[in-house]
Design an enzyme around this catalytic site. Structure first.
Site, PDB file in Angstrom:
ATOM      1  N   PRO A   1       3.063  14.827  -3.990  1.00 62.70           N
ATOM      2  CA  PRO A   1       2.733  16.054  -3.249  1.00 62.70           C
ATOM      3  C   PRO A   1       1.419  16.694  -3.691  1.00 62.70           C
ATOM      4  O   PRO A   1       0.623  17.132  -2.845  1.00 62.70           O
ATOM      5  CB  PRO A   1       3.933  16.966  -3.541  1.00 62.70           C
ATOM      6  CG  PRO A   1       5.072  16.010  -3.723  1.00 62.70           C
ATOM      7  CD  PRO A   1       4.468  14.844  -4.457  1.00 62.70           C
TER       8      PRO A   1
ATOM      9  N   GLY B   1       0.829  -1.186   0.000  1.00 62.59           N
ATOM     10  CA  GLY B   1       0.000   0.000   0.000  1.00 62.59           C
ATOM     11  C   GLY B   1       0.868   1.242   0.000  1.00 62.59           C
ATOM     12  O   GLY B   1       1.295   1.737  -1.040  1.00 62.59           O
TER      13      GLY B   1
ATOM     14  N   THR C   1      -0.771   6.947   4.704  1.00 61.52           N
ATOM     15  CA  THR C   1      -1.366   7.079   6.026  1.00 61.52           C
ATOM     16  C   THR C   1      -0.750   8.233   6.818  1.00 61.52           C
ATOM     17  O   THR C   1       0.335   8.726   6.492  1.00 61.52           O
ATOM     18  CB  THR C   1      -1.185   5.792   6.838  1.00 61.52           C
ATOM     19  OG1 THR C   1       0.231   5.597   7.080  1.00 61.52           O
ATOM     20  CG2 THR C   1      -1.746   4.584   6.107  1.00 61.52           C
TER      21      THR C   1
ATOM     22  N   GLU D   1      -1.155  15.160  -5.093  1.00 66.93           N
ATOM     23  CA  GLU D   1      -2.232  14.288  -4.642  1.00 66.93           C
ATOM     24  C   GLU D   1      -2.517  14.498  -3.161  1.00 66.93           C
ATOM     25  O   GLU D   1      -3.677  14.562  -2.739  1.00 66.93           O
ATOM     26  CB  GLU D   1      -1.867  12.827  -4.894  1.00 66.93           C
ATOM     27  CG  GLU D   1      -2.919  11.845  -4.394  1.00 66.93           C
ATOM     28  CD  GLU D   1      -2.532  10.389  -4.615  1.00 66.93           C
ATOM     29  OE1 GLU D   1      -3.263   9.501  -4.139  1.00 66.93           O
ATOM     30  OE2 GLU D   1      -1.487  10.134  -5.249  1.00 66.93           O
ATOM     31  N   ARG D   2      -1.478  14.624  -2.366  1.00 64.27           N
ATOM     32  CA  ARG D   2      -1.665  14.771  -0.919  1.00 64.27           C
ATOM     33  C   ARG D   2      -2.284  16.111  -0.568  1.00 64.27           C
ATOM     34  O   ARG D   2      -3.113  16.203   0.349  1.00 64.27           O
ATOM     35  CB  ARG D   2      -0.326  14.551  -0.214  1.00 64.27           C
ATOM     36  CG  ARG D   2       0.057  13.084  -0.219  1.00 64.27           C
ATOM     37  CD  ARG D   2       1.488  12.806   0.156  1.00 64.27           C
ATOM     38  NE  ARG D   2       1.699  11.352   0.206  1.00 64.27           N
ATOM     39  CZ  ARG D   2       2.889  10.770   0.195  1.00 64.27           C
ATOM     40  NH1 ARG D   2       3.991  11.510   0.143  1.00 64.27           N
ATOM     41  NH2 ARG D   2       2.983   9.454   0.233  1.00 64.27           N
TER      42      ARG D   2
ATOM     43  N   THR E   1      -9.438   3.410  -7.129  1.00 61.42           N
ATOM     44  CA  THR E   1     -10.515   4.354  -7.380  1.00 61.42           C
ATOM     45  C   THR E   1     -10.849   4.366  -8.870  1.00 61.42           C
ATOM     46  O   THR E   1      -9.954   4.367  -9.713  1.00 61.42           O
ATOM     47  CB  THR E   1     -10.093   5.762  -6.939  1.00 61.42           C
ATOM     48  OG1 THR E   1      -9.790   5.745  -5.541  1.00 61.42           O
ATOM     49  CG2 THR E   1     -11.197   6.772  -7.189  1.00 61.42           C
TER      50      THR E   1
ATOM     51  N   GLN F   1     -21.087  14.010  17.122  1.00 62.89           N
ATOM     52  CA  GLN F   1     -21.457  13.905  18.532  1.00 62.89           C
ATOM     53  C   GLN F   1     -22.510  14.941  18.904  1.00 62.89           C
ATOM     54  O   GLN F   1     -23.444  14.657  19.667  1.00 62.89           O
ATOM     55  CB  GLN F   1     -20.207  14.084  19.400  1.00 62.89           C
ATOM     56  CG  GLN F   1     -20.435  13.969  20.896  1.00 62.89           C
ATOM     57  CD  GLN F   1     -20.676  12.532  21.342  1.00 62.89           C
ATOM     58  OE1 GLN F   1     -20.399  11.607  20.589  1.00 62.89           O
ATOM     59  NE2 GLN F   1     -21.200  12.360  22.544  1.00 62.89           N
TER      60      GLN F   1
ATOM     61  N   GLN G   1     -23.894  25.984  27.225  1.00 65.57           N
ATOM     62  CA  GLN G   1     -22.503  26.431  27.188  1.00 65.57           C
ATOM     63  C   GLN G   1     -21.563  25.374  26.618  1.00 65.57           C
ATOM     64  O   GLN G   1     -20.675  25.698  25.809  1.00 65.57           O
ATOM     65  CB  GLN G   1     -22.033  26.816  28.597  1.00 65.57           C
ATOM     66  CG  GLN G   1     -20.628  27.415  28.604  1.00 65.57           C
ATOM     67  CD  GLN G   1     -20.136  27.729  30.010  1.00 65.57           C
ATOM     68  OE1 GLN G   1     -19.875  26.816  30.782  1.00 65.57           O
ATOM     69  NE2 GLN G   1     -20.060  29.007  30.340  1.00 65.57           N
TER      70      GLN G   1
ATOM     71  N   HIS H   1     -24.828  15.988  17.177  1.00 65.28           N
ATOM     72  CA  HIS H   1     -26.138  15.586  16.671  1.00 65.28           C
ATOM     73  C   HIS H   1     -26.823  14.562  17.573  1.00 65.28           C
ATOM     74  O   HIS H   1     -27.983  14.217  17.352  1.00 65.28           O
ATOM     75  CB  HIS H   1     -26.011  14.985  15.262  1.00 65.28           C
ATOM     76  CG  HIS H   1     -25.961  15.992  14.166  1.00 65.28           C
ATOM     77  ND1 HIS H   1     -24.849  16.768  13.916  1.00 65.28           N
ATOM     78  CD2 HIS H   1     -26.891  16.353  13.243  1.00 65.28           C
ATOM     79  CE1 HIS H   1     -25.083  17.558  12.878  1.00 65.28           C
ATOM     80  NE2 HIS H   1     -26.314  17.331  12.455  1.00 65.28           N
TER      81      HIS H   1
END
Length: 386
Positions: free
Chosen positions: A241, A132, A366, A243-244, A159, A337, A280, A339
Site C-alpha cells: 500500500p 510480475g 498494473t 509503495e502504491r 530498479t 498533444q 477556444q 505541443h
C-alpha cells in the site's frame, strides 16, 4: 486551492529537497540519460543532506521521523525540478518498511548506516520473467545448507539493479508450500554467483538503472534472512500500500509539471497571429486539465493523511494508484498533444515527461490488478487472486 497537509517543518524540508535536486541532479540529467544510470556521488550528496532514511532510528544515523508527507515532498520536488533517474523513491518509500520492521538489531546495525548515508544503494528483487504482478509465481529458490542459504534463479525489472549494494530477494524456501513458502533474503554486492544482467533499454526513465539479476548458487549467511521464513509473501503484501501511494504521488507530481510546462507553451507559442492558448479548443482543454489535476490533488492529499494516521487500507491504496495514474496519464498525453509536433521532439521537456510517465500504470501492480483488488473489496470475489 491551498494545500493544508504540510507544516512549516515540511516546507523547510521541501526547500532542502529542491536545492538538492537543482544542485546535484538537474545539471547532470542529460548525461545520466545517456549513461542509463545516476552517478553514485548524487546518492552520497542526498545522504549528506539528510534526504535518505529519515524514518530510521537516530542511533543508526536516521532522524526517527515516520511521516509519509516527507516522502511525498521528495517525489513532488523531483518532478517539479525536472530531476531524473535517482531512485530515492525506492530507497525511502519501498525499502524502509522491510529494513525497519523485519530486521534484527544486528542486521540494522550492519546495514542501516550505509543506507542512510547513501553509500549503500538498495534494490528490491521481486519480479521475474514469468512472475510480475503474480508474486506467488516466483521460481527463484533458496535452500538451507548449514549456516548458509543457497540461492538460484533470476529477477527482472529491478530498479537500482546495476548500482545496488544490498538486494532484498524474494525466494521460494519451501517450493511445495505455494505462497506460504516464500521468504526474503538479503544478497550483498560481491556475493559469488550474483551477477547483473542487461541494463534494460526502456521506453522512458532512461536514467534509471533497471536491470536483470541472476543468482547462480549464491551463498549468503543464514543471518541474511529478514522477517519470518515462509512469511515473505505476507511481508510483501503488507508493504505494497505504501509503495502504491508513492507511485500515485509521483504520477500526480509529473502531471502538475506537464501542465505547467504546457500552460507556458500555450501562452508563448503563436499560430494565426495569436497565442495558441487563446483558441477556444485549447483554452477549454487546459481548463479541463486544471480541474482534473485539482480533483486528483484533493483526493490524493486525503490518502496521504490517511496513511500518516495509519488508516489507509490496501484497497484504498490500490484505488488511489489506479485512478491517479490513469487520470494523470490522460493529462500528460493531452499536454503532449497541445505541443503539436514539438511535443514529439526529445529536446522538449514534455516528451521526457510523457515517456517517463507511461510506466506508472504498470509497475507496483498494473491498473487491471488494482481494479481487481478494489473489486474484491466490494465483495466481488472471482477466486482468481489471493
Amino acid at each position: 486551492m491551498r494545500r493544508t497537509i504540510f507544516t512549516e517543518e515540511h516546507e523547510l524540508f521541501r526547500e532542502t529537497a529542491r536545492t538538492f535536486y537543482l544542485r546535484e541532479c538537474v545539471p547532470y540529467a542529460e548525461q545520466w540519460e545517456r549513461d542509463g544510470q545516476v552517478d553514485r556521488a548524487a546518492w552520497l550528496a542526498a545522504g549528506k543532506a539528510g534526504l535518505i532514511g529519515w524514518q530510521f532510528p537516530q542511533e543508526y544515523g536516521g532522524q526517527g521521523v515516520v511521516d509519509f508527507r516527507y516522502n511525498a515532498i521528495m517525489a513532488e520536488e523531483m518532478a517539479a525540478t525536472g530531476a531524473v533517474g535517482i531512485g530515492l523513491g525506492l530507497q525511502n518509500d519501498v525499502v524502509p518498511p522491510y529494513l525497519m520492521r523485519l530486521t534484527t538489531p544486528e542486521q540494522k546495525a550492519r546495514w542501516l548506516p550505509g543506507v542512510i548515508s547513501g553509500a549503500t544503494i538498495c534494490a528490491l528483487a521481486l519480479s521475474e520473467p514469468s512472475a510480475g504482478s503474480d508474486l506467488k509465481g516466483i521460481r527463484t529458490t533458496a535452500r538451507r545448507d548449514g549456516d548458509e542459504w543457497v540461492i538460484d534463479g533470476s529477477k527482472t525489472f529491478i530498479t537500482n539493479g546495476i548500482l545496488a549494494d544490498l538486494v532484498i530477494v524474494a525466494c521460494k524456501t519451501d517450493p511445495e508450500a505455494g505462497h506460504k513458502g516464500i521468504s526474503l533474503i538479503v544478497v550483498e554486492r560481491g556475493a559469488e554467483g550474483f551477477e547483473r544482467g542487461r541494463k534494460l533499454d526502456k521506453v522512458g526513465m532512461k536514467a534509471q538503472d533497471t536491470a536483470e539479476l541472476f543468482f547462480r548458487e549464491v551463498r549468503v549467511p543464514a543471518g541474511n534472512l529478514i522477517g519470518q521464513e515462509g512469511r515473505g509473501f505476507y511481508h510483501m503484501m503488507g508493504n505494497l500500500p505504501t509503495e502504491r501511494l508513492a507511485i500515485a504521488v509521483s504520477s500526480l507530481a509529473s502531471a502538475e509539471k506537464a501542465f505547467g510546462v504546457t500552460l507556458a507553451y500555450a501562452k508563448d507559442r503563436t499560430a494565426f497571429g495569436r497565442p495558441i492558448g487563446e483558441f477556444q479548443a485549447n483554452r477549454f482543454a487546459l481548463a479541463d486539465l486544471k480541474a482534473r489535476i485539482a480533483a486528483a490533488r484533493g483526493y490524493l492529499d486525503g490518502c496521504i493523511m490517511a496513511l500518516v494516521g495509519g488508516e489507509l487500507t490496501a484497497d484504498e491504496a490500490a484505488a488511489a494508484k489506479y485512478w491517479t495514474t490513469e487520470t494523470c496519464w490522460e493529462v500528460i498525453d493531452r499536454c503532449m498533444q497541445l505541443h503539436g509536433g514539438y511535443g514529439y521532439v526529445n529536446e522538449y521537456e514534455i516528451a521526457r515527461i510523457w515517456r517517463d510517465s507511461r510506466v506508472q500504470r504498470v509497475f507496483g501492480g498494473t491498473s487491471e490488478i488494482m481494479q481487481e483488488i478494489v473489486g474484491r473489496s466490494l465483495g466481488l470475489q472471482a477466486g482468481v487472486i489471493d
